[in-house]
Design an enzyme around this catalytic site. Sequence first.
Site, PDB file in Angstrom:
ATOM      1  N   HIS A 133      -8.564  -3.796  70.273  1.00 19.91           N
ATOM      2  CA  HIS A 133      -8.984  -2.633  69.977  1.00 19.91           C
ATOM      3  C   HIS A 133      -8.589  -2.355  68.587  1.00 19.91           C
ATOM      4  CE1 HIS A 133      -4.828  -1.764  71.664  1.00 19.91           C
ATOM      5  NE2 HIS A 133      -4.871  -1.266  70.397  1.00 19.91           N
ATOM      6  N   ARG A 148      -5.720   7.579  64.776  1.00 25.13           N
ATOM      7  CA  ARG A 148      -4.810   8.709  65.195  1.00 25.13           C
ATOM      8  C   ARG A 148      -5.656   9.623  64.961  1.00 25.13           C
ATOM      9  NH1 ARG A 148      -0.903   5.215  62.959  1.00 25.13           N
ATOM     10  NH2 ARG A 148       1.102   5.087  64.109  1.00 25.13           N
ATOM     11  N   GLU A 200      -9.222   2.797  70.258  1.00 28.24           N
ATOM     12  CA  GLU A 200      -8.050   3.554  70.903  1.00 28.24           C
ATOM     13  C   GLU A 200      -7.890   4.724  69.957  1.00 28.24           C
ATOM     14  OE1 GLU A 200      -3.326   3.451  70.721  1.00 28.24           O
ATOM     15  OE2 GLU A 200      -4.221   1.439  70.987  1.00 28.24           O
ATOM     16  N   ASN A 236      -0.925  12.158  68.992  1.00 25.49           N
ATOM     17  CA  ASN A 236       0.564  12.595  69.284  1.00 25.49           C
ATOM     18  C   ASN A 236       0.586  14.167  69.413  1.00 25.49           C
ATOM     19  OD1 ASN A 236       1.809   9.959  68.546  1.00 25.49           O
ATOM     20  ND2 ASN A 236       0.769  10.161  66.488  1.00 25.49           N
ATOM     21  N   HIS A 263     -12.641   1.160  57.652  1.00 23.36           N
ATOM     22  CA  HIS A 263     -13.830   1.882  58.446  1.00 23.36           C
ATOM     23  C   HIS A 263     -14.058   1.122  59.756  1.00 23.36           C
ATOM     24  CE1 HIS A 263     -16.371  -1.029  56.305  1.00 23.36           C
ATOM     25  NE2 HIS A 263     -16.917  -1.228  57.503  1.00 23.36           N
ATOM     26  N   GLU A 301     -19.235   3.051  59.712  1.00 26.71           N
ATOM     27  CA  GLU A 301     -20.505   2.304  59.233  1.00 26.71           C
ATOM     28  C   GLU A 301     -21.150   1.919  60.460  1.00 26.71           C
ATOM     29  OE1 GLU A 301     -21.557  -1.817  56.824  1.00 26.71           O
ATOM     30  OE2 GLU A 301     -19.647  -1.632  57.965  1.00 26.71           O
TER      31      GLU A 301
END
Length: 146
Positions: free
Chosen positions: A5, A9, A62, A66, A80, A123
């Site tokens: 993956h 964030r 993913e 936080n 990207h 992209e």
Amino acid sequence: MRYLHTMVRVKNLDEALNFYGKIFGLTEIRRYENEKGRFTLVFLAAPGDIDRARGELSPCLELTYNWDTEDYTGGRNFGHLAYEVDDIYGFCQHLMENGVTINRPPRDGHMAFVRSPDGISIEILQKGENRPPQEPWASMANTGVW
């Protein structure tokens, strides 16, 4: 070795899920919340990867949220994400209709770039051969307006 993956964030999980899920078309495969670590992980898959992602937990995007406020700048970013689509013009039109700015339009029928709400560059590539130039995308190359 196999690809699992890419982790991104995000500052606002609801906003990110609206973008990546509802607008961009990815499907949530699994979610993990860690109260002690104060974070949530959400794994998403592209429509063509859902079965594989559910069985092998890859390939996925993913989203890491936080719970405590933090700005992600400097060395915490990357280049990207890239996704292949069946109809680049139709996909970009769908994104625009949902308020997404096309930073680099698909004027060549092959490639476009957009950004997520967190500034992640994405992209978008045409599957197979390039599409012939099509309006309004083709004229955007000459005007510099998109």
